[in-house]
Motif scaffolding. Structure first.
Motif, PDB file in Angstrom:
ATOM      1  N   ASP A 137     -18.801  -4.930  28.908  1.00  0.00           N
ATOM      2  CA  ASP A 137     -18.470  -6.232  28.341  1.00  0.00           C
ATOM      3  C   ASP A 137     -19.454  -7.055  27.771  1.00  0.00           C
ATOM      4  OD1 ASP A 137     -19.604  -6.544  30.995  1.00  0.00           O
ATOM      5  OD2 ASP A 137     -18.322  -8.680  31.228  1.00  0.00           O
ATOM      6  N   VAL A 138     -20.558  -6.981  28.298  1.00  0.00           N
ATOM      7  CA  VAL A 138     -22.024  -7.254  27.796  1.00  0.00           C
ATOM      8  C   VAL A 138     -22.097  -6.714  26.265  1.00  0.00           C
ATOM      9  CG1 VAL A 138     -24.315  -7.908  27.863  1.00  0.00           C
ATOM     10  CG2 VAL A 138     -22.928  -7.900  29.854  1.00  0.00           C
ATOM     11  N   CYS A 139     -22.106  -5.352  26.219  1.00  0.00           N
ATOM     12  CA  CYS A 139     -22.292  -4.549  24.883  1.00  0.00           C
ATOM     13  C   CYS A 139     -21.380  -5.174  23.842  1.00  0.00           C
ATOM     14  CB  CYS A 139     -22.443  -3.145  25.166  1.00  0.00           C
ATOM     15  SG  CYS A 139     -23.466  -2.651  26.092  1.00  0.00           S
ATOM     16  N   GLY A 140     -20.154  -5.374  24.420  1.00  0.00           N
ATOM     17  CA  GLY A 140     -19.233  -5.842  23.541  1.00  0.00           C
ATOM     18  C   GLY A 140     -19.259  -7.205  22.990  1.00  0.00           C
ATOM     19  N   ARG A 141     -20.063  -8.363  23.924  1.00  0.00           N
ATOM     20  CA  ARG A 141     -20.138  -9.459  23.288  1.00  0.00           C
ATOM     21  C   ARG A 141     -21.505  -9.386  22.155  1.00  0.00           C
ATOM     22  NH1 ARG A 141     -18.707 -10.944  28.458  1.00  0.00           N
ATOM     23  NH2 ARG A 141     -20.648 -10.901  29.605  1.00  0.00           N
ATOM     24  N   LEU A 142     -22.198  -8.500  22.564  1.00  0.00           N
ATOM     25  CA  LEU A 142     -23.557  -8.543  21.562  1.00  0.00           C
ATOM     26  C   LEU A 142     -23.045  -7.841  20.315  1.00  0.00           C
ATOM     27  CD1 LEU A 142     -26.231  -6.881  23.767  1.00  0.00           C
ATOM     28  CD2 LEU A 142     -25.708  -9.526  23.133  1.00  0.00           C
ATOM     29  N   GLN A 143     -21.949  -6.977  20.307  1.00  0.00           N
ATOM     30  CA  GLN A 143     -21.533  -6.283  19.065  1.00  0.00           C
ATOM     31  C   GLN A 143     -20.507  -7.499  18.321  1.00  0.00           C
ATOM     32  OE1 GLN A 143     -19.460  -2.978  21.018  1.00  0.00           O
ATOM     33  NE2 GLN A 143     -20.668  -1.709  19.783  1.00  0.00           N
ATOM     34  N   ASP A 144     -19.951  -8.287  18.923  1.00  0.00           N
ATOM     35  CA  ASP A 144     -19.247  -9.489  18.393  1.00  0.00           C
ATOM     36  C   ASP A 144     -20.003 -10.272  17.561  1.00  0.00           C
ATOM     37  OD1 ASP A 144     -16.779  -8.316  19.424  1.00  0.00           O
ATOM     38  OD2 ASP A 144     -16.742  -9.867  21.192  1.00  0.00           O
ATOM     39  N   ALA A 145     -21.274 -10.601  18.276  1.00  0.00           N
ATOM     40  CA  ALA A 145     -22.223 -11.477  17.623  1.00  0.00           C
ATOM     41  C   ALA A 145     -22.922 -10.919  16.310  1.00  0.00           C
ATOM     42  CB  ALA A 145     -23.460 -11.656  18.668  1.00  0.00           C
ATOM     43  N   ALA A 146     -22.985  -9.533  16.514  1.00  0.00           N
ATOM     44  CA  ALA A 146     -23.451  -9.034  14.987  1.00  0.00           C
ATOM     45  C   ALA A 146     -22.299  -8.956  14.041  1.00  0.00           C
ATOM     46  CB  ALA A 146     -23.904  -7.466  15.369  1.00  0.00           C
ATOM     47  N   ARG A 147     -20.958  -8.758  14.415  1.00  0.00           N
ATOM     48  CA  ARG A 147     -19.940  -8.662  13.488  1.00  0.00           C
ATOM     49  C   ARG A 147     -19.548 -10.174  13.157  1.00  0.00           C
ATOM     50  NH1 ARG A 147     -16.793  -7.221  17.151  1.00  0.00           N
ATOM     51  NH2 ARG A 147     -17.290  -5.051  16.713  1.00  0.00           N
ATOM     52  N   ALA A 148     -19.916 -11.309  13.819  1.00  0.00           N
ATOM     53  CA  ALA A 148     -19.592 -12.689  13.341  1.00  0.00           C
ATOM     54  C   ALA A 148     -20.680 -12.826  12.342  1.00  0.00           C
ATOM     55  CB  ALA A 148     -19.927 -13.633  14.411  1.00  0.00           C
ATOM     56  N   GLU A 149     -21.659 -12.113  12.112  1.00  0.00           N
ATOM     57  CA  GLU A 149     -22.481 -12.617  10.826  1.00  0.00           C
ATOM     58  C   GLU A 149     -22.548 -11.399   9.841  1.00  0.00           C
ATOM     59  OE1 GLU A 149     -24.205 -15.147  10.309  1.00  0.00           O
ATOM     60  OE2 GLU A 149     -23.549 -15.804  12.217  1.00  0.00           O
ATOM     61  N   GLY A 150     -21.364 -10.485   9.792  1.00  0.00           N
ATOM     62  CA  GLY A 150     -21.060  -9.640   8.822  1.00  0.00           C
ATOM     63  C   GLY A 150     -21.947  -8.174   8.870  1.00  0.00           C
ATOM     64  N   ALA A 151     -22.567  -7.982  10.149  1.00  0.00           N
ATOM     65  CA  ALA A 151     -23.199  -6.731  10.319  1.00  0.00           C
ATOM     66  C   ALA A 151     -22.616  -6.104  11.632  1.00  0.00           C
ATOM     67  CB  ALA A 151     -24.683  -6.813  10.799  1.00  0.00           C
ATOM     68  N   ARG A 152     -22.931  -4.735  11.783  1.00  0.00           N
ATOM     69  CA  ARG A 152     -22.604  -3.935  13.034  1.00  0.00           C
ATOM     70  C   ARG A 152     -23.660  -3.421  13.966  1.00  0.00           C
ATOM     71  NH1 ARG A 152     -17.609  -1.355  12.578  1.00  0.00           N
ATOM     72  NH2 ARG A 152     -18.449   0.496  13.853  1.00  0.00           N
ATOM     73  N   LEU A 153     -23.380  -3.548  15.110  1.00  0.00           N
ATOM     74  CA  LEU A 153     -24.294  -3.079  16.149  1.00  0.00           C
ATOM     75  C   LEU A 153     -23.654  -1.794  16.990  1.00  0.00           C
ATOM     76  CD1 LEU A 153     -27.149  -4.228  17.598  1.00  0.00           C
ATOM     77  CD2 LEU A 153     -25.524  -5.035  19.225  1.00  0.00           C
ATOM     78  N   LEU A 154     -24.320  -0.734  16.856  1.00  0.00           N
ATOM     79  CA  LEU A 154     -23.823   0.476  17.386  1.00  0.00           C
ATOM     80  C   LEU A 154     -24.826   0.746  18.607  1.00  0.00           C
ATOM     81  CD1 LEU A 154     -22.395   3.113  16.988  1.00  0.00           C
ATOM     82  CD2 LEU A 154     -24.303   3.806  15.710  1.00  0.00           C
ATOM     83  N   PHE A 155     -24.235   1.099  19.523  1.00  0.00           N
ATOM     84  CA  PHE A 155     -24.815   1.735  20.828  1.00  0.00           C
ATOM     85  C   PHE A 155     -24.768   3.268  20.771  1.00  0.00           C
ATOM     86  CE2 PHE A 155     -24.046  -2.683  22.081  1.00  0.00           C
ATOM     87  CZ  PHE A 155     -25.185  -3.036  22.627  1.00  0.00           C
ATOM     88  N   PRO A 156     -25.737   3.860  20.066  1.00  0.00           N
ATOM     89  CA  PRO A 156     -25.808   5.369  20.199  1.00  0.00           C
ATOM     90  C   PRO A 156     -25.660   6.101  21.246  1.00  0.00           C
ATOM     91  CG  PRO A 156     -28.016   4.534  19.897  1.00  0.00           C
ATOM     92  CD  PRO A 156     -27.205   3.330  20.080  1.00  0.00           C
ATOM     93  N   GLY A 157     -24.660   7.289  21.260  1.00  0.00           N
ATOM     94  CA  GLY A 157     -24.747   8.207  22.500  1.00  0.00           C
ATOM     95  C   GLY A 157     -26.281   8.899  22.766  1.00  0.00           C
ATOM     96  N   ALA A 158     -25.975   9.669  23.724  1.00  0.00           N
ATOM     97  CA  ALA A 158     -27.351  10.434  24.303  1.00  0.00           C
ATOM     98  C   ALA A 158     -28.126  10.778  23.447  1.00  0.00           C
ATOM     99  CB  ALA A 158     -26.940  10.955  25.362  1.00  0.00           C
ATOM    100  N   TRP A 159     -27.372  11.837  22.465  1.00  0.00           N
ATOM    101  CA  TRP A 159     -27.998  12.741  21.415  1.00  0.00           C
ATOM    102  C   TRP A 159     -28.812  11.689  20.358  1.00  0.00           C
ATOM    103  CZ3 TRP A 159     -27.289  12.952  16.369  1.00  0.00           C
ATOM    104  CH2 TRP A 159     -25.991  12.368  15.835  1.00  0.00           C
ATOM    105  N   HIS A 160     -28.056  10.844  19.989  1.00  0.00           N
ATOM    106  CA  HIS A 160     -28.465   9.955  18.760  1.00  0.00           C
ATOM    107  C   HIS A 160     -29.562   9.266  19.484  1.00  0.00           C
ATOM    108  CE1 HIS A 160     -26.896   7.042  15.511  1.00  0.00           C
ATOM    109  NE2 HIS A 160     -28.315   7.608  15.204  1.00  0.00           N
ATOM    110  N   ALA A 161     -29.642   8.806  20.536  1.00  0.00           N
ATOM    111  CA  ALA A 161     -30.647   8.074  21.058  1.00  0.00           C
ATOM    112  C   ALA A 161     -31.919   8.743  21.409  1.00  0.00           C
ATOM    113  CB  ALA A 161     -30.375   7.468  22.481  1.00  0.00           C
TER     114      ALA A 161
END
Length: 329
Positions: A137-161
């Motif tokens: 839910d914390v990650c979701g609120r951080l993504q909402d914060a980015a979306r509110a300014e017209g950007a996207r916040l992605l939490f990559p999976g293990a291989w991408h990280a």
């Protein structure tokens, strides 16, 4: 409150919050102009504080200014003023990035105003974090914060990280073999206990990593001025990627505002963060940072988030050095 009633004290307080924003190498590449006649506060890019080798396009400079603009909007909302900024208002003046009208808002943005308390507490922590998870839910609120300014916040999976970490190492290796880039970084680093109003001070470097497991920039770059011993960092760092649909100055400003909104939200949630731009500073590496399966667009920032010590705050230039008052306008 009319434009004429906005006094120097109020404007100074707004700018004092704005300059708490993060910027590449803490160069603080901004200046402000208060037009008393029209009750407008302008944000300009200060290109004299650019990093031409690290940031040849000026993307990082504008992202930092966007973060300062977001702080300005937060402070305005908390003061009861309008928080709507005009971005890139003059097509003939590329240094003029935004204008904020200083007028009372009929209904101030309460969501923005609620973040003002986090401005002074937010700063980058390059220390080891706890190896614990961040609730969904914390990650979701951080993504909402980015979306509110017209950007996207992605939490990559293990291989991408793992890929992002590998690309960060590649970027560090490339920097190590570029004397001009090393010299530019050295110009913006400060010795222990130095009196400074900008740059990255030794107290904020963080320790060397015993095993490189987290994307944290090594500002000592072989010079070893702090004399500290290596430390173990979290083995599974929480990495987030901030992206925008486009990749021009308006997008960079958008990215900076989204970045600061995410960072202030993270601070309010009890998280600490550090920022990594190294793999984004090399065109051949930057596009690889992006997950081709996502719709994040152009990657603008790599964030490391977690729970842990706050670390030391970076110095800031005094408001008198960045704010001009004029009767024009």
């Amino acid at each position: 409150m009319t434009a004429e009633e906005i006094g120097t004290g109020t404007v100074t307080a707004l700018v004092a919050d704005a300059v708490m924003a993060p910027s590449l190498h803490n160069a603080q590449p901004w200046r402000f102009q208060h037009l008393r006649g029209s009750g407008t506060l302008r944000l300009y890019a200060d290109t004299s504080r650019a990093l031409p080798r690290t940031d040849p396009e000026g993307r990082g400079l504008v992202v930092g200014c966007g973060a300062a603009l977001f702080n300005l909007r937060v402070a305005a909302a908390a003061t009861g003023l309008a928080s709507d900024a005009r971005v890139l208002p003059d097509p003939y003046d590329g240094a003029l990035l935004a204008e904020l009208p200083l007028r009372r808002a009929g209904r101030p943005d309460s969501a923005l105003a609620a973040l003002r308390g986090a401005i002074g507490r937010r700063h980058c922590s390059r220390l080891p974090y706890d190896d614990v998870g961040i609730p969904a839910d914390v990650c979701g609120r951080l993504q909402d914060a980015a979306r509110a300014e017209g950007a996207r916040l992605l939490f990559p999976g293990a291989w991408h990280a793992r890929l992002v970490l590998e690309l960060t190492r590649d970027a560090e290796d490339a920097e190590a073999h570029d004397p001009e880039l090393r010299a530019e970084t050295a110009r913006w680093t400060r010795a222990p206990h130095a009196e400074a109003s900008d740059g990255v001070t030794a107290e904020t470097f963080g320790p060397r990593q015993r095993l490189v497991t987290a994307p944290v920039r090594d500002f000592e770059a072989g010079r070893r001025t702090s004399g500290g011993v290596p430390a173990s960092f979290e083995r599974h760092p929480h990495i987030a990627l901030l992206g925008t649909p486009g990749d021009g100055p308006a997008d960079w400003l958008r990215a900076g505002q989204a970045l600061e909104r995410v960072l202030l939200r993270a601070t309010a949630e009890g998280l600490v963060a550090s920022l990594t731009t190294q793999p984004l500073e090399w065109p051949e590496l930057r596009w690889e940072v992006r997950d081709p399966r996502s719709a994040m667009g152009y990657p603008q920032m790599v964030l490391r988030l977690g729970y842990g010590p706050e670390g030391a705050a970076s110095p800031r230039r005094p408001v008198r050095d960045v704010l001009e008052e004029t009767d024009r306008g």
